[in-house]
Design an enzyme around this catalytic site. Structure first.
Site, short mmCIF file in Angstrom:
data_model
loop_
_atom_site.label_atom_id
_atom_site.label_comp_id
_atom_site.label_asym_id
_atom_site.label_seq_id
_atom_site.Cartn_x
_atom_site.Cartn_y
_atom_site.Cartn_z
N ASN A 90 23.30 20.68 -0.43
CA ASN A 90 22.95 21.41 0.78
C ASN A 90 22.15 22.67 0.51
O ASN A 90 22.29 23.29 -0.56
CB ASN A 90 24.23 21.80 1.54
N HIS A 91 21.33 23.05 1.45
CA HIS A 91 20.60 24.32 1.41
C HIS A 91 21.31 25.33 2.30
O HIS A 91 22.09 24.95 3.18
CB HIS A 91 19.16 24.11 1.91
N PRO A 92 21.04 26.62 2.10
CA PRO A 92 21.67 27.62 2.97
C PRO A 92 21.18 27.46 4.41
O PRO A 92 19.98 27.28 4.66
CB PRO A 92 21.20 28.94 2.36
N MET A 93 22.08 27.52 5.35
CA MET A 93 21.69 27.30 6.74
C MET A 93 22.09 28.45 7.66
O MET A 93 21.91 28.37 8.87
CB MET A 93 22.31 25.99 7.25
N THR A 98 15.86 28.07 5.29
CA THR A 98 16.72 27.22 4.48
C THR A 98 16.25 27.15 3.04
O THR A 98 16.84 26.43 2.22
CB THR A 98 16.75 25.78 5.04
#
Length: 225
Positions: A90-93, A98
């Site tokens: 996952n990427h930062p959201m 992102t």
């Protein structure tokens, strides 16, 4: 009758009639030593191409020390292309972008650890079959006896003994009625001693005609006498 049973410690447990050993079919816990992975005995993966890094092949985003784990039960069967996309993919959201700026600086690499950890671990039960190119997304729990169709993308938890397919994967049907599923989970043949499983392979492999699991129940009762 006791059936031939593979050695749980074999790297490549399948040989063809001509003696050829299938090099790309492996028991995963014999080829993976990863601090974030726990893999039960007799769970195998079948790849069409040679693999040097089996951990990287099945879960490419799961690095040592990541905030999440991958747990796989016993007697699971994973076809070519099965992929566990764990939470570290996952990427930062929470921010405006992102883009994962932190991963390019070793000192800030763990900046997203708390956010990633919220997605949780990936947990695969016992006797799960994942078809060709199935993808299991972050934080998913798959129950015992589940069948995941070829090409399915599993984005949410799957109950015991369900058949799922599609993108996103949906329940196509339940393999057995609720009372049979409950009985199978109580019997939990995958936890039997290897010798006992070998002795009762016909009962474990047979169709449950009309939901009749008497052979499995008898095996449990006989072992307690």
């Amino acid at each position: 009758m006791k059936h031939p049973f593979p050695d749980a410690h074999a790297r490549n447990p399948v040989s063809l009639p001509d003696g050829q050993v299938l090099q790309n079919l492996v028991y995963l816990n014999q080829v993976i030593d990863h601090p974030n992975m726990t893999i039960g005995d007799f769970s195998y993966y079948n790849s069409f191409t040679p693999v040097e890094d089996w951990a990287g092949r099945i879960a490419p985003y799961l690095y040592a020390g990541a905030p999440e784990k991958l747990t796989i039960g016993k007697f699971c069967q994973f076809a070519q292309g099965t992929l566990f996309i764990t939470s570290s993919a996952n990427h930062p959201m929470r921010g405006v972008s992102t883009y994962p700026f932190a991963i390019f600086n070793p000192e800030s690499l763990g900046a997203y650890a708390d956010e990633i950890a919220e997605t949780g671990d990936t947990v695969i039960g016992h006797d799960v079959w994942c078809g060709h190119d199935a993808k299991i997304m972050p934080g998913v729990t798959i129950g015992n006896g589940v069948i995941v169709g070829a090409g399915a993308v599993v984005t949410r938890d799957v109950p015991d003994y369900a058949v799922v397919a599609g993108n996103p994967a949906r329940i196509v049907r339940m393999r057995f009625a609720d009372d049979i599923i409950a009985a199978l989970n109580r019997i939990a043949w995958w936890h039997w001693p290897v010798g006992k499983i070998a002795e009762h392979v016909p009962a474990v492999s047979s169709a449950l005609e009309g939901g009749d699991i008497s052979a499995l129940r008898s095996a449990v009762e006989n072992s307690t006498k």
